[in-house]
Design a protein around this motif. Structure first.
Motif, mmCIF file in Angstrom:
data_model
loop_
_atom_site.group_PDB
_atom_site.id
_atom_site.type_symbol
_atom_site.label_atom_id
_atom_site.label_comp_id
_atom_site.label_asym_id
_atom_site.label_seq_id
_atom_site.Cartn_x
_atom_site.Cartn_y
_atom_site.Cartn_z
ATOM 1 N N ALA A 117 0.858 -1.265 0.001
ATOM 2 C CA ALA A 117 0.016 -0.048 0.001
ATOM 3 C C ALA A 117 0.614 1.208 -0.253
ATOM 4 N N ASP A 118 1.869 1.284 0.875
ATOM 5 C CA ASP A 118 2.842 2.568 0.942
ATOM 6 C C ASP A 118 3.595 2.605 -0.206
ATOM 7 N N PHE A 119 3.917 1.765 -1.253
ATOM 8 C CA PHE A 119 4.546 1.857 -2.494
ATOM 9 C C PHE A 119 3.714 2.048 -3.602
ATOM 10 N N THR A 120 2.263 2.002 -3.549
ATOM 11 C CA THR A 120 1.163 2.277 -4.629
ATOM 12 C C THR A 120 0.981 3.760 -4.558
ATOM 13 N N PRO A 121 1.014 4.334 -5.870
ATOM 14 C CA PRO A 121 0.919 5.716 -5.951
ATOM 15 C C PRO A 121 -0.638 6.020 -5.789
ATOM 16 N N ASN A 122 -0.899 7.186 -5.249
ATOM 17 C CA ASN A 122 -2.412 7.700 -4.903
ATOM 18 C C ASN A 122 -2.992 7.071 -3.879
ATOM 19 N N THR A 123 -1.962 6.519 -2.827
ATOM 20 C CA THR A 123 -2.564 5.918 -1.589
ATOM 21 C C THR A 123 -2.191 6.961 -0.500
ATOM 22 N N GLY A 124 -2.664 6.836 0.928
ATOM 23 C CA GLY A 124 -2.629 7.790 1.705
ATOM 24 C C GLY A 124 -1.099 8.145 2.141
ATOM 25 N N LYS A 125 -0.305 6.963 2.246
ATOM 26 C CA LYS A 125 0.935 6.928 2.813
ATOM 27 C C LYS A 125 2.046 6.662 1.718
ATOM 28 N N TYR A 126 1.598 7.127 0.565
ATOM 29 C CA TYR A 126 2.470 6.899 -0.765
ATOM 30 C C TYR A 126 3.872 7.719 -0.107
ATOM 31 N N VAL A 127 5.163 6.594 -0.347
ATOM 32 C CA VAL A 127 6.242 7.037 0.058
ATOM 33 C C VAL A 127 7.024 8.060 -0.942
ATOM 34 N N PHE A 128 6.481 8.009 -2.067
ATOM 35 C CA PHE A 128 7.447 8.814 -3.227
ATOM 36 C C PHE A 128 6.760 10.186 -3.610
ATOM 37 N N LYS A 129 5.618 10.722 -2.735
ATOM 38 C CA LYS A 129 4.747 11.653 -2.838
ATOM 39 C C LYS A 129 5.476 12.878 -3.051
ATOM 40 N N GLY A 130 5.800 13.781 -4.177
ATOM 41 C CA GLY A 130 6.543 14.818 -4.291
ATOM 42 C C GLY A 130 7.772 14.544 -5.012
ATOM 43 N N ILE A 131 8.271 13.347 -5.333
ATOM 44 C CA ILE A 131 9.530 13.383 -5.905
ATOM 45 C C ILE A 131 9.200 13.385 -7.501
ATOM 46 N N ALA A 132 9.792 14.430 -8.140
ATOM 47 C CA ALA A 132 9.496 14.510 -9.454
ATOM 48 C C ALA A 132 9.793 13.380 -10.320
ATOM 49 N N GLU A 133 10.975 12.966 -9.969
ATOM 50 C CA GLU A 133 11.507 11.770 -10.953
ATOM 51 C C GLU A 133 10.257 10.532 -10.985
ATOM 52 N N PHE A 134 9.536 10.418 -9.994
ATOM 53 C CA PHE A 134 8.809 9.257 -9.728
ATOM 54 C C PHE A 134 7.044 9.731 -10.293
ATOM 55 N N ALA A 135 7.081 11.000 -10.547
ATOM 56 C CA ALA A 135 5.543 11.602 -10.723
ATOM 57 C C ALA A 135 5.042 11.306 -11.887
ATOM 58 N N ILE A 136 5.885 10.943 -13.111
ATOM 59 C CA ILE A 136 5.148 10.421 -14.325
ATOM 60 C C ILE A 136 5.323 9.005 -14.723
ATOM 61 N N SER A 137 6.732 8.641 -14.290
ATOM 62 C CA SER A 137 7.009 7.071 -14.313
ATOM 63 C C SER A 137 7.259 6.452 -12.933
ATOM 64 N N PRO A 138 6.240 6.207 -12.010
ATOM 65 C CA PRO A 138 6.567 5.808 -10.971
ATOM 66 C C PRO A 138 7.077 4.218 -11.130
ATOM 67 N N PRO A 139 7.888 3.692 -9.974
ATOM 68 C CA PRO A 139 8.387 2.557 -10.141
ATOM 69 C C PRO A 139 7.184 1.217 -10.271
ATOM 70 N N VAL A 140 7.448 0.368 -10.796
ATOM 71 C CA VAL A 140 6.396 -0.694 -10.947
ATOM 72 C C VAL A 140 6.641 -1.559 -9.936
ATOM 73 N N LEU A 141 5.435 -1.920 -9.258
ATOM 74 C CA LEU A 141 5.425 -3.056 -8.228
ATOM 75 C C LEU A 141 5.382 -4.368 -8.525
#
Length: 465
Positions: free
Chosen positions: A88-112
């Motif tokens: 959950a924490d590594f999934t985009p658009n969740t409450g505690k997403y760990v990469f929130k605000g990191i520009a490099e992952f905004a367009i191409s987030p890591p795939v889980l």
């Protein structure tokens, strides 16, 4: 992993890293690191519960990706609870997403890639994203390798011409991140994972030691130690307080009577905390925090007995009959699980949670203010992890976690207080139950230790400063 000053840029870790040379370099900067304890460079970050280990894990990944171009990560969880939390924490658009605000992952987030999805991803031909985070449950892997068997991840896959395990082991930049690493250091599953031969291992735990018959054995690869005493001093967590009865004499009282007394004291304390939290919220324009009580039972039979007692009319005239849930291996109802997962929400009626051994690491809540331990807990790890469930702050700059007196818990808190005193940091408070709710809470001195902290939410001055 070449020598680098703390202010300079480190070299990218590779498979060709000389372990002995790397050890010498790191030990020269961090004398506390004396052994990697693995066949690859592995470092432990010992962080107090509640200060953000998962966030730090995300920071590791972001830094290694952005600064060193590392694209492949393997995250280990010790059990199903933490496994699901990490997903959950590594999934985009969740409450505690760990990469929130990191520009490099905004367009191409890591795939889980997880223990349930890796086969489907292989069948679909992989993914289009350069960064992959694999999240697996080490407990499941350990169960699969019992009896000398091979884990499912090592099964041959026609789509890639090898097993997924072999595919991961062939990656030139695989970094292994181990959450709550104290839980599985010597397991068969961990021995299997070691064969992945990552370029770097990063361990995170609040308890950097393993239990043995001779007592706790400390990790030898701790590069950063941020203990509870320092987290308390810096205001990142609640301040624990052990609650006692004034001049209490157990003579002539049955174990059942003492147990009921502890439960009743805990609930009275809970009701006082609830009033203080609501008052603070209304006076300061904050959201109202609904606190709850965690009761630690001996076993499932004991938990069921406690549940029946709290649900009876004899316990506070039945006021908590529909506000208590039992959480252990004997209870599987979806409704109970849902109530547990939403215990922080104000529309959830639960105010008392009874558990045996299921709610330790990975269960992150901010509204636990009272713990009632009714089982023996001689292991230091169990005590610290149990207390750790209530350390996270909802929003208050200074708040208290109350724990009803229990011999092993008290001894542990005294030891923590002595360690804190040696470091000139905040200490554990001892509070008399009769004084809870007063404008100032009296602190009881024990063994020459003069507690320096107040008892949190029952201290108005502390709450308002």
């Amino acid at each position: 992993m070449t020598r680098c000053a703390r202010s300079s840029r480190c070299a990218t870790p590779t498979r060709s890293t000389d372990l002995s040379a790397a050890m010498d370099i790191i030990a020269s900067e961090y004398p506390g690191v004396v052994d990697f304890e693995r066949d690859f460079p592995s470092l432990c970050f010992a962080l107090a519960t509640g200060v953000g280990k998962t966030r730090l894990m995300g920071a590791f990944i972001a830094y290694l990706k952005i600064a060193h171009g590392i694209n492949n990560f393997f995250v280990l969880a010790p059990n199903l609870t933490i496994y699901n939390k990490l997903i959950a924490d590594f999934t985009p658009n969740t409450g505690k997403y760990v990469f929130k605000g990191i520009a490099e992952f905004a367009i191409s987030p890591p795939v889980l890639t997880t223990g349930e999805t890796y086969e489907r991803q292989i069948a679909s031909g992989g993914n289009l994203f350069p960064t992959t985070i694999n999240i697996f449950n080490i407990a499941k892997i350990s169960s699969e390798v019992r009896g000398g068997r091979s884990p499912r991840i090592r099964s041959f896959r026609e789509e890639i011409g090898e097993s997924y395990f072999d595919y991961l082991a062939s990656l030139p930049d695989l970094v292994l991140l181990m959450d709550e690493s104290h839980r599985y250091r010597a397991t068969a599953g961990m021995r299997a994972i070691n064969e992945l031969k990552p370029v770097l291992g990063l361990e995170l735990t609040a308890t950097p030691f393993v239990e043995s018959t001779r007592g706790p054995v400390a990790f030898k690869n701790v590069i950063l130690d941020y203990p509870l005493a320092r987290a308390m001093e810096d205001g990142f967590v609640k301040e624990p307080a052990v609650v006692t009865r004034k001049d209490f004499n157990p003579a002539g009282k049955s174990p059942e009577a003492i147990q009921t007394m502890k439960l009743e004291d805990g609930v009275r304390l809970h009701e006082s905390v609830k009033v203080d939290l609501e008052t603070y919220a209304r006076e300061n324009g904050e959201r109202i925090v609904k606190p709850f009580v965690l009761v630690i039972a001996r076993d499932t039979t004991h938990a069921a007995e406690l549940t029946r007692l709290i649900q009876s009319d004899a316990f506070f005239e039945g006021r908590y009959a529909d506000k208590v849930i039992q959480v252990d291996s004997s209870v599987k109802e979806e409704e109970t699980v849902e109530k547990l997962l939403t215990v922080e929400q104000n529309d959830n009626p639960v105010e008392i949670v009874i558990h045996v051994n299921m709610l330790k690491e990975g269960w992150d809540v901010t509204n636990l203010y009272t713990i009632i331990p009714l089982r023996a807990a001689n292991a230091r790890t169990l005590i610290e992890q149990s207390i750790g469930r209530g350390l996270r702050l909802p929003y208050l700059p200074c708040a208290g976690l109350f724990c009803l007196r229990h011999q092993e818990v008290e001894q542990h808190c005294l030891a923590a207080a002595r360690r804190a005193d040696d470091e000139g940091m905040a200490q554990i408070a001892f509070v008399k139950i009769e004084e809870i709710g007063a404008s100032g809470v009296g602190l009881e001195q024990r063994d020459g230790i003069a507690p320096m902290i107040t008892a949190g939410t029952s201290c108005r001055e502390c709450m308002e400063r």
